[in-house]
Design a protein around this motif. Structure first.
Motif, PDB file in Angstrom:
ATOM      1  N   GLU A  87       3.515   0.565  -7.560  1.00 48.40           N
ATOM      2  CA  GLU A  87       3.630   1.664  -7.026  1.00 48.40           C
ATOM      3  C   GLU A  87       4.036   2.270  -8.188  1.00 48.40           C
ATOM      4  O   GLU A  87       4.773   1.119  -9.480  1.00 48.40           O
ATOM      5  N   GLY A  92       0.349   3.693   2.463  1.00 49.18           N
ATOM      6  CA  GLY A  92      -0.346   4.613   1.232  1.00 49.18           C
ATOM      7  C   GLY A  92      -1.125   4.771   0.033  1.00 49.18           C
ATOM      8  O   GLY A  92      -2.369   5.226   0.370  1.00 49.18           O
ATOM      9  N   ALA A  93      -1.741   3.266  -0.341  1.00 46.09           N
ATOM     10  CA  ALA A  93      -2.706   3.074  -0.688  1.00 46.09           C
ATOM     11  C   ALA A  93      -3.771   2.883   0.232  1.00 46.09           C
ATOM     12  O   ALA A  93      -4.724   3.069  -0.431  1.00 46.09           O
ATOM     13  N   ARG A 125      -4.915   6.651   0.516  1.00 47.62           N
ATOM     14  CA  ARG A 125      -5.611   7.265  -0.671  1.00 47.62           C
ATOM     15  C   ARG A 125      -6.661   6.755  -0.599  1.00 47.62           C
ATOM     16  O   ARG A 125      -7.570   7.841  -0.650  1.00 47.62           O
ATOM     17  N   TYR A 185       0.538  10.197  -2.566  1.00 48.56           N
ATOM     18  CA  TYR A 185      -1.152   9.134  -2.580  1.00 48.56           C
ATOM     19  C   TYR A 185      -2.223   9.761  -1.847  1.00 48.56           C
ATOM     20  O   TYR A 185      -3.225   9.980  -2.266  1.00 48.56           O
TER      21      TYR A 185
END
Length: 211
Positions: A18, A42-43, A46, A70
Motif C-alpha cells: 500500500e 483491496g487488491a 481493484r 482500490y
C-alpha cells in the motif's frame, strides 16, 4: 502444514504493497473506529474492477475511503464511484482520502444514509459492480439490491464473508454467523449467479450476474 498455510496466506495478504495515501486512509479509519478492507481484499477489488472495465460501481460502507480508492484505481478513467455510508465521519474521511489520492470530485458520489434507504433509489441495471463491505452491513439486503442494480455480467462482492473464521465452526450459531451461512447458501444456489468464495482478508464472497 498449518503453519505453512498461515504463512502463505499472510504472504498473499501483503503481496500488493500500500502507498502512503492508503496507509493514511487506513490510519484514519482506525482512529474513527472503522474497519476497512484488508490489503489483500483491496487488491482483489481493484483487480475485479479492472477486469470488468468498470465505469459505474457502488461501494456500501466507505471504510474511510480505503475500499473506494482500490475500486477507483481499478475502474476506467471516466468511471464514477457511488459510495454509501450512514457514518458522517466516515463519509467525510472518504472524501478527504479520495482527494488525497488525486481523484477529481466528479469521479465520486458520496451519499450519506443507511444502505437500506439509499440503494433502492439507485437505477436498475445501472452498475458494473456492487461491493458490500464493513462489519455489521446487512449483506442479505445488499444481495437482493445488487441483483437489481447490476447489469448482466456485473459482479457483486461481500467482505467479511468468513465471519472471522466463525462461519466454518458449526458450533457457533449467533445471528450474524447464521446470516452469513444463509447468504452463502443463497448465492451458491441462485441460478442467476456464478459464485466464488475467495479466502482473502476475512473472506470475499463474489458472484457474477449471468448475462
Amino acid at each position: 502444514m498449518p503453519s505453512h498455510r498461515h504463512a502463505s496466506l499472510a504472504y498473499a495478504e501483503g503481496y500488493v504493497a500500500e502507498d502512503d495515501v492508503l496507509v493514511s486512509a487506513r490510519r484514519e479509519a482506525r482512529r474513527l473506529g472503522i474497519v476497512p478492507v484488508e490489503p489483500g481484499t483491496g487488491a482483489a477489488l481493484r483487480l475485479l474492477a479492472a477486469t470488468l472495465a468498470a465505469r459505474s460501481v457502488v461501494d456500501v460502507g466507505t471504510g474511510a475511503g480505503v475500499s473506494g480508492i482500490y475500486l477507483l484505481r481499478g475502474m476506467r478513467p471516466d468511471g464514477v464511484l457511488t459510495t454509501v455510508d450512514e457514518d458522517t465521519q466516515g463519509s467525510q474521511a472518504a472524501r478527504r482520502a479520495f482527494a488525497d489520492a488525486g481523484f477529481a470530485a466528479s469521479r465520486t458520489r458520496v451519499i450519506g444514509g443507511a444502505s437500506g434507504s439509499v440503494l433502492p433509489r439507485l437505477a436498475d441495471g445501472g452498475y458494473d459492480m456492487v461491493f458490500c463491505g464493513g462489519p455489521g452491513t446487512d449483506h442479505l439486503a445488499g444481495y437482493e439490491e445488487a441483483l437489481r442494480l447490476l447489469r448482466p455480467g456485473g459482479l457483486v462482492a461481500f467482505d467479511g464473508a468468513l465471519g472471522q473464521d466463525r462461519v466454518v465452526d458449526p458450533s457457533i450459531r449467533d445471528a450474524r454467523t447464521s446470516a452469513l451461512r444463509y447468504l452463502h447458501r443463497q448465492v451458491a444456489e441462485d441460478t442467476r449467479l456464478l459464485p466464488a468464495l475467495l479466502p482473502t482478508g476475512d473472506g470475499l464472497l463474489c458472484a457474477v450476474k449471468r448475462p
